[in-house]
Every structure is written in C-alpha cells, then in structure tokens.
Design a protein around this motif. Sequence first.
Motif, PDB file in Angstrom:
ATOM      1  N   ASP A  83       1.027  -1.206   0.163  1.00  0.00           N
ATOM      2  CA  ASP A  83      -0.159   0.160   0.015  1.00  0.00           C
ATOM      3  C   ASP A  83       0.657   1.303  -0.038  1.00  0.00           C
ATOM      4  O   ASP A  83       2.225   0.997   0.215  1.00  0.00           O
ATOM      5  CB  ASP A  83      -0.953   0.117   1.281  1.00  0.00           C
ATOM      6  N   VAL A  84       0.309   2.415  -0.224  1.00  0.00           N
ATOM      7  CA  VAL A  84       1.081   3.790  -0.204  1.00  0.00           C
ATOM      8  C   VAL A  84       1.582   3.867   1.200  1.00  0.00           C
ATOM      9  O   VAL A  84       0.972   3.260   2.280  1.00  0.00           O
ATOM     10  CB  VAL A  84       0.067   4.843  -0.427  1.00  0.00           C
ATOM     11  N   GLY A  85       2.657   4.446   1.446  1.00  0.00           N
ATOM     12  CA  GLY A  85       3.320   4.643   2.602  1.00  0.00           C
ATOM     13  C   GLY A  85       4.043   3.397   2.977  1.00  0.00           C
ATOM     14  O   GLY A  85       4.270   3.121   4.288  1.00  0.00           O
ATOM     15  N   GLN A  86       4.198   2.163   2.428  1.00  0.00           N
ATOM     16  CA  GLN A  86       4.533   0.811   2.989  1.00  0.00           C
ATOM     17  C   GLN A  86       5.600   0.155   1.980  1.00  0.00           C
ATOM     18  O   GLN A  86       5.401   0.199   0.741  1.00  0.00           O
ATOM     19  CB  GLN A  86       3.429  -0.033   3.292  1.00  0.00           C
ATOM     20  N   HIS A  87       6.499  -0.167   2.363  1.00  0.00           N
ATOM     21  CA  HIS A  87       7.554  -1.153   1.863  1.00  0.00           C
ATOM     22  C   HIS A  87       7.182  -2.611   2.333  1.00  0.00           C
ATOM     23  O   HIS A  87       7.127  -2.762   3.445  1.00  0.00           O
ATOM     24  CB  HIS A  87       9.052  -0.817   1.767  1.00  0.00           C
ATOM     25  N   LYS A  97      14.013 -13.343  -3.250  1.00  0.00           N
ATOM     26  CA  LYS A  97      13.425 -12.440  -2.649  1.00  0.00           C
ATOM     27  C   LYS A  97      12.991 -11.068  -3.339  1.00  0.00           C
ATOM     28  O   LYS A  97      14.024 -10.807  -4.394  1.00  0.00           O
ATOM     29  CB  LYS A  97      14.578 -12.012  -1.370  1.00  0.00           C
ATOM     30  N   MET A  98      11.973 -10.582  -3.085  1.00  0.00           N
ATOM     31  CA  MET A  98      11.711  -9.367  -3.627  1.00  0.00           C
ATOM     32  C   MET A  98      11.079  -8.221  -2.580  1.00  0.00           C
ATOM     33  O   MET A  98      10.665  -8.477  -1.738  1.00  0.00           O
ATOM     34  CB  MET A  98      10.563  -9.386  -4.791  1.00  0.00           C
ATOM     35  N   ILE A  99      11.526  -6.930  -2.747  1.00  0.00           N
ATOM     36  CA  ILE A  99      11.169  -5.896  -1.942  1.00  0.00           C
ATOM     37  C   ILE A  99      10.504  -4.843  -2.809  1.00  0.00           C
ATOM     38  O   ILE A  99      10.737  -4.268  -3.909  1.00  0.00           O
ATOM     39  CB  ILE A  99      12.502  -5.154  -1.427  1.00  0.00           C
ATOM     40  N   LEU A 100       9.234  -4.807  -2.291  1.00  0.00           N
ATOM     41  CA  LEU A 100       8.137  -3.859  -3.093  1.00  0.00           C
ATOM     42  C   LEU A 100       8.299  -2.632  -2.610  1.00  0.00           C
ATOM     43  O   LEU A 100       8.108  -2.318  -1.198  1.00  0.00           O
ATOM     44  CB  LEU A 100       6.610  -4.439  -3.214  1.00  0.00           C
ATOM     45  N   ASN A 101       8.240  -1.565  -3.531  1.00  0.00           N
ATOM     46  CA  ASN A 101       8.183  -0.153  -2.984  1.00  0.00           C
ATOM     47  C   ASN A 101       6.773   0.381  -2.958  1.00  0.00           C
ATOM     48  O   ASN A 101       5.809  -0.475  -3.100  1.00  0.00           O
ATOM     49  CB  ASN A 101       8.865   0.805  -4.174  1.00  0.00           C
ATOM     50  N   ALA A 102       6.535   1.341  -2.260  1.00  0.00           N
ATOM     51  CA  ALA A 102       4.903   1.677  -2.043  1.00  0.00           C
ATOM     52  C   ALA A 102       4.239   1.686  -3.273  1.00  0.00           C
ATOM     53  O   ALA A 102       4.666   2.094  -4.217  1.00  0.00           O
ATOM     54  CB  ALA A 102       5.126   3.222  -1.231  1.00  0.00           C
ATOM     55  N   GLY A 103       2.956   1.309  -2.995  1.00  0.00           N
ATOM     56  CA  GLY A 103       1.958   1.530  -4.338  1.00  0.00           C
ATOM     57  C   GLY A 103       2.434   0.387  -5.441  1.00  0.00           C
ATOM     58  O   GLY A 103       2.155   0.735  -6.512  1.00  0.00           O
ATOM     59  N   SER A 104       2.843  -0.692  -4.955  1.00  0.00           N
ATOM     60  CA  SER A 104       3.220  -1.735  -5.963  1.00  0.00           C
ATOM     61  C   SER A 104       2.606  -2.910  -5.558  1.00  0.00           C
ATOM     62  O   SER A 104       2.267  -3.478  -4.586  1.00  0.00           O
ATOM     63  CB  SER A 104       4.730  -1.750  -5.730  1.00  0.00           C
ATOM     64  N   GLY A 105       2.535  -3.864  -6.701  1.00  0.00           N
ATOM     65  CA  GLY A 105       2.076  -5.205  -6.584  1.00  0.00           C
ATOM     66  C   GLY A 105       2.523  -6.144  -7.360  1.00  0.00           C
ATOM     67  O   GLY A 105       3.110  -5.928  -8.757  1.00  0.00           O
ATOM     68  N   VAL A 106       2.597  -7.546  -7.114  1.00  0.00           N
ATOM     69  CA  VAL A 106       3.015  -8.455  -7.801  1.00  0.00           C
ATOM     70  C   VAL A 106       1.998  -9.649  -7.606  1.00  0.00           C
ATOM     71  O   VAL A 106       1.082  -9.622  -6.511  1.00  0.00           O
ATOM     72  CB  VAL A 106       4.370  -9.228  -7.478  1.00  0.00           C
TER      73      VAL A 106
END
Length: 284
Positions: A83-87, A97-106
């Motif tokens: 979600d926004v404001g969240q990693h 491993k994957m690290i998602l930036n804010a406002g992203s989805g897989v």
Amino acid sequence: MTVKKNINNEEMWPGKLPDLDLSYRKSKEDVWRELSHAIDSKQTISPEINLFARMWRPIAASVIILLGMTLFGRFYTKEITSDVGQHITAVLPDGSKMILNAGSGVSYHPFWWRFDRKVELQGEAFFEVKKGKRFDVVSRNGITTVLGTSFNIYARNDHYQVTCYTGKVRVISLVNGHALNIIPGEQASLNSDGSFRLAKLKDSEEPVSWMNNMFVFTGTPLHLVFEEIERQYAVKIGFDPGIEYLYTGNFTRNQPVEQVLQMVCRPYGLDFEKTPKGYLIEKK
C-alpha cells in the motif's frame, strides 16, 4: 284412431342388470410367476461389460480429480500488494526475494512455480533471484528475464526501467519486441517508440535508494516527483498538469511531508496549501 301401447314399468326399468362375470381366474402366485419370467427373459448385461464398467468408474474419477488439481495448481494466483506509505519484503517459493516499493503489486502461481518462475509486476520492486531455471518478471511494457541475479524494475504506467546489479539481465520490449542485455552498473529505459536506451550509472545505488527510505531525482518531471511523494506519504496532491518542470534533488521519508513539499516547490516559485482532501500545489 290412436292406438295406445301399454309399457309396463318392468320394461322401462328392469329389476336387475345383466349378469357379469367379474371373477379373476389367476392367483397372485400365477401373476408373480409370469412377472418374474418376463423380467428374466429380458437381455442381460454380459459379465465382461459389467466388470469393465466397474473398473472404469474409479479410473475416470481419478482422472477428473487429477485434472482438477492440475488446473488448480496451474491457475491459482497469489497476490502481494504494498500500500501507499509501505514497503514489503516477500520470499518466493524457490527462496528468491523481492522488496516492493510503496504502491506496488505482484502476482504469481505458487503451485506452478517449479515449472514456470514468472512474476507479474505493477509498480517498482527489487529482486534477488536464486539460480535455477529461467525467471521472468512481466510488466505492462516489458519482460525482464534472468537466471540468477539481482536487479531493480520500475514499471509504472508507460515508464519502464530496469537496473542490473549482479549477473546479467535481458529486457524485452512488449511494444516492438526490441531486446537488450544489460550487466551490473547498466540501466535500460524504454523510449516512447518502444526501443531501449542504455545508460551506465555513475552511482548504481541511486535507483534503489528507496529501499533506504531515500528518494533521489535527476532531471525528473515534477509530476512524477509529486506522485512519488503521494505513494511514500499516503497523501493526495493536486497540481496543475501544465506545471512541466524538471526536478533534481532528494529527500528522505523521515522528513515531514510538508518539509519535503517546501523543498520541491520552492525552486519553481510554487506554493502548497493543505486542504481536507490533501495538498494543493499552486503558483504564488
């Protein structure tokens, strides 16, 4: 002369109906015997056909169950959203491993992973891929293919950018099919015509600075900077689309959002106002 005929009551209304024989001459034993004979005389199913039918039913049931499990494993999809404001940090079935930036989805198929290592990405993420079979990351405008490496992908709207950190990465444009291999320290960015442009980075840490809550911009359109602030601080920012400045600078998410807006707006003579719906950017 009229002749009258006398008709007595007995002729009009006989005293009784004609005698009818209503007796049934067959006993119930005879009826049952004839019914049994009729059933036995019908054509019977041969033992071979009956045995085949009994054997086929469990086989057919097993095939249906196996097919259902295969289809479930093939198409069952797991989704992870930041979600926004969240990693978010997530581990794939093979340990990648994957690290998602804010406002992203897989999204990916966990039960089919051993046959097809493929992830669909919308947004931005950093991947550390375990060595093994081909690994694909599919985005709106391109496919990133590796065997075992680490890389960052930025895929938002029409923007598609891949930065390689270890190993080798192959990018394929879904616009015109243009393919390009990149090595550590190189970055491939999608042009408006669907081709890639290759750049060697002076500071390879800049594209992944977001993982350390730092955001670095070099000649970035101002509307993209505002969009990033929206994602990182979970706020809404309204601004005139006609504001077409390029911003170079940086900020950290530890700074208050109003301080960040002041840093970004001041060089262009812009001001901002807090409203019930968020922040409004306007010229002074």
